[in-house]
Design an enzyme around this catalytic site. Structure first.
Site, short mmCIF file in Angstrom:
data_model
loop_
_atom_site.label_atom_id
_atom_site.label_comp_id
_atom_site.label_asym_id
_atom_site.label_seq_id
_atom_site.Cartn_x
_atom_site.Cartn_y
_atom_site.Cartn_z
CB CYS A 110 42.38 37.11 35.16
SG CYS A 110 41.25 37.96 34.07
CG ASP A 362 39.22 35.08 41.85
OD1 ASP A 362 39.69 35.43 40.75
OD2 ASP A 362 38.52 35.82 42.56
CG HIS A 364 40.50 38.24 39.32
ND1 HIS A 364 39.80 37.10 38.98
CD2 HIS A 364 40.53 39.00 38.21
CE1 HIS A 364 39.41 37.18 37.72
NE2 HIS A 364 39.84 38.33 37.24
#
Length: 475
Positions: A110, A362, A364
């Site tokens: 990430c 994000d 993820h």
């Protein structure tokens, strides 16, 4: 025999972990991020206000900003601007990463993805300009958990079936980075077609193949020179140095007029940045223009033309804070390209703020590999339809801040404006980072820093006892 058996066990363990991460990060929750209509929203130098159209003036808590960047009551403009930013997330089923058999970065990549997003924003400013937006941004469908559940289950079944047998991987092909633009129709249509070409080229630079100059494979390979391997966790400072090396060795013509500078000891040395603006990468002749993109002629930062012998600089500043905190007002500046960092166990790409909450993208979320070698590869998965917010108090104090400087004149403006924002409050002893005259060599600093020093360049205070990004379990 024992070694062979342990290797097989390790490979099987890696496959099962990869399968689990692929399923885990294939889910998307149906949640809406709340935004206040009474406070301005800042997004990478742009300001939006969500009050009704019949309101004639900003609210009393308005913090400033130029009139042309104020959009009263226009939520759609904010959504289009946000969705136009490049979104780089976990991917699966790409060719194996260097030095490993991993075909997914789920569960550990990430911070690398956040670094890619920040670099992508710098290149958008460089190639397309801050006012560019993707015409199809508002057509992206929101992430829906119901629509993803079946796909996630199929991925698990397929992974289980293929884990016990060899599976030929997607063959890597060199992406076409320079499709020919057809100058047909009106000038406006030709301009839109040209910008779409630049858009696709830019996305292809971050493709998940070894030939992509800023792709995950290239970043992992460069990370190996810093002692990292595929599957390891990366900190924000380490990613800054890896991105610098990736741009340095890139051979694509579109990256020839830009370089990356990484600060040392939370200090930006003015002459070092000026030198970066003047020195062109190997293979670039002084007769070539450093920036031939449409944005070069319409830069909002420079009032004078960029000289042919100059090149743009992306300035990355890794910081590890003690009692100080990064001033989110930095994200109000049009030349700020964001912040990479996050909270414990998560790395994010921060692009804006409203009140006491940061707005971020994000990484993820696991998506499938995209073959960018075709001229019409799908772009939807590279743009995020849903912003997220995080209380500023939950942000981990270790992060890397980025700026884009088109010319030496722009850098002078950046230095002056950012220095004003960095003035410490009465409760703080030091600014988050500083600008200093001269070069780093004048102060006896060596460019050959150890991996540990690169990761944590400057720790002012030891009183802080909570874990920081050095303890990230980057999921």
């Amino acid at each position: 025999m024992e070694n062979k058996g342990s290797d097989e066990v390790e490979k099987l363990k890696t496959k099962f972990m990869s399968m689990w991460h692929n399923v885990k990060y294939s889910w998307a929750l149906k949640s809406k991020t709340p935004f206040s209509r009474n406070s301005p929203v800042f997004l990478l130098g742009k300001c939006y206000h969500f009050k009704a159209e019949d309101v004639d003036c900003p609210s009393e808590d308005w913090h400033g900003g130029s009139d042309e960047n104020l959009v009263m009551g226009n939520v759609e403009a904010f959504r289009k601007d946000f969705a136009s930013r490049l979104w780089l997330t976990y991917r699966e089923d790409f060719p194996p990463l260097p030095g490993s058999t991993l075909t997914s970065d789920c569960g550990w990549g990430c911070m690398l993805r956040a670094g890619q997003m920040m670099m992508a924003q710098g290149l958008v400013l460089h190639v397309l300009g801050r006012d560019w937006s993707w015409p199809e941004a508002l057509t992206i469908q929101p992430l829906d958990v119901e629509s993803r559940t079946t796909t996630a289950a199929k991925r698990l079944v397929t992974s289980l079936q293929t884990s016990l047998q060899s599976n030929p991987r997607i063959s890597e092909s060199r992406q076409s980075l320079a499709p020919q633009a057809q100058a047909s129709g009106s000038a406006e249509e030709a301009d839109a077609h040209l910008k779409e070409m630049y858009h696709r080229n830019l996305v292809s630079w971050f493709a998940d193949v070894s030939s992509a100059p800023l792709g995950l494979h290239r970043l992992v390979r460069l990370g190996m020179t810093f002692g990292k391997q595929a599957g390891d966790w990366y900190g924000p400072a380490m990613v800054a140095h890896i991105l610098k090396e990736a741009v340095k060795e890139a051979m694509e013509p579109g990256l020839a007029g830009i370089t990356v500078y990484v600060s040392q000891d939370c200090t930006v040395y003015n002459e070092d940045v000026m030198d970066c603006h003047k020195v062109l990468k190997a293979g670039k002749t002084s007769g070539e223009t450093a920036d031939s993109s449409p944005a070069a002629q319409s830069s909002q930062l420079s009032t004078t033309p960029t000289l042919p012998e100059n090149q743009a600089v992306i300035i990355l500043i890794p910081v590890r804070l003690g009692g100080e905190r990064t001033n989110p007002e930095i994200l109000r500046l049009e030349y700020c390209i964001g912040i990479i960092g996050g909270k414990l166990k998560q790395a994010c790409y921060f692009v804006g703020f409203q009140d006491d909450s940061l707005i971020y993208m994000d990484p993820h979320y696991c998506q499938s590999f995209v073959n960018v070698s075709t001229s019409d590869f799908p772009l939807q998965s590279y743009h995020c339809p849903s912003p997220k917010k995080m209380p500023f108090s939950k942000m981990d104090p270790s992060c890397t801040i980025g700026f884009y400087s088109r010319s030496a004149q722009d850098y002078e403006r950046i230095r002056e404006e950012v220095s004003k924002l960095l003035e410490p409050s009465p409760k703080e002893k030091y600014p988050v980072f500083t600008f200093l005259q001269g070069r780093s060599a004048d102060y006896g600093l060596s460019a050959g820093l150890s991996t540990e020093t690169r990761e944590w360049p400057f720790l002012r205070e030891t009183r802080r006892t909570v874990p920081t990004a050095g303890d990230f379990v980057l999921l």
